[in-house]
Design an enzyme around this catalytic site. Structure first.
Site, mmCIF file in Angstrom:
data_model
loop_
_atom_site.group_PDB
_atom_site.id
_atom_site.type_symbol
_atom_site.label_atom_id
_atom_site.label_comp_id
_atom_site.label_asym_id
_atom_site.label_seq_id
_atom_site.Cartn_x
_atom_site.Cartn_y
_atom_site.Cartn_z
ATOM 1 N N GLU A 47 -0.093 -4.913 -0.180
ATOM 2 C CA GLU A 47 1.343 -4.867 0.100
ATOM 3 C C GLU A 47 1.872 -3.433 0.045
ATOM 4 O O GLU A 47 2.641 -3.011 0.907
ATOM 5 C CB GLU A 47 2.115 -5.754 -0.883
ATOM 6 C CG GLU A 47 1.834 -7.225 -0.737
ATOM 7 C CD GLU A 47 2.283 -7.816 0.592
ATOM 8 O OE1 GLU A 47 3.190 -7.257 1.244
ATOM 9 O OE2 GLU A 47 1.735 -8.863 0.980
ATOM 10 N N ASN A 51 3.262 -1.282 3.254
ATOM 11 C CA ASN A 51 4.585 -0.653 3.253
ATOM 12 C C ASN A 51 4.504 0.821 3.635
ATOM 13 O O ASN A 51 5.335 1.319 4.400
ATOM 14 C CB ASN A 51 5.252 -0.794 1.885
ATOM 15 C CG ASN A 51 5.872 -2.157 1.673
ATOM 16 O OD1 ASN A 51 5.962 -2.974 2.585
ATOM 17 N ND2 ASN A 51 6.293 -2.417 0.447
ATOM 18 N N ARG A 110 7.569 -9.845 9.839
ATOM 19 C CA ARG A 110 7.729 -9.226 8.520
ATOM 20 C C ARG A 110 8.802 -9.957 7.742
ATOM 21 O O ARG A 110 9.949 -10.050 8.171
ATOM 22 C CB ARG A 110 8.094 -7.738 8.653
ATOM 23 C CG ARG A 110 7.071 -6.933 9.408
ATOM 24 C CD ARG A 110 5.854 -6.708 8.550
ATOM 25 N NE ARG A 110 4.755 -6.260 9.390
ATOM 26 C CZ ARG A 110 3.495 -6.482 9.118
ATOM 27 N NH1 ARG A 110 3.146 -7.132 8.050
ATOM 28 N NH2 ARG A 110 2.547 -6.051 9.913
#
Length: 145
Positions: A47, A51, A110
């Site tokens: 994650e 990002n 997303r």
């Protein structure tokens, strides 16, 4: 007390996320983690890396993401610290970015759950960011022996 340290940089391309997961898994395989603990750590790292690639660099393959991972072994536990950093866009409002379902992506796929996932899995998630300078996410977790 045993300690170990990993420091690497990789191109800001989405396909490197699976490479990073495998690398973290290999690095942490020398300590006594169960499969669920290892999976959770790899998920949180995924994650943070995603990002950096998607939001920090907007998929610019010429940019580099840096990852460091260290662990310290004590008599009772392993203290694991993982840092993912970019020198990309940075965040205007860290508090807002950490809210579930918030995303700056125009991609309907997303969901804006990256920080929520990280904070659910890890003991502590630290975020430092400055617009135009970049973002550093530090993941901390303690795993009992």
């Amino acid at each position: 007390m045993t300690t170990n340290y990993l420091d690497m940089k990789f191109q800001s391309i989405s396909s490197n996320t699976s490479f990073v997961r495998a690398t973290i898994g290999a690095f942490l395989s020398s300590i006594d983690l169960n499969m669920e603990e290892l999976y959770d750590i790899k998920m949180a790292v995924s994650e943070a890396v995603t990002n950096a690639i998607l939001h920090g660099y907007k998929n610019s393959p010429d940019e580099l993401v840096r990852l460091t991972c260290s662990y310290e072994e004590t008599d009772l536990q392993y203290n694991i610290k993982i840092t993912i950093s970019d020198t990309g866009n940075g965040m205007k409002d860290i508090i807002q970015a950490r809210q579930a379902m918030f995303t700056t992506s125009s991609d309907d796929e997303r969901a804006g759950l990256g920080f929520t996932v990280m904070e659910t899995i890890m003991d502590l998630v630290e975020v430092l960011s400055q617009e135009g300078i970049g973002t550093t996410v530090t993941l901390h977790t303690t795993v009992k022996k």
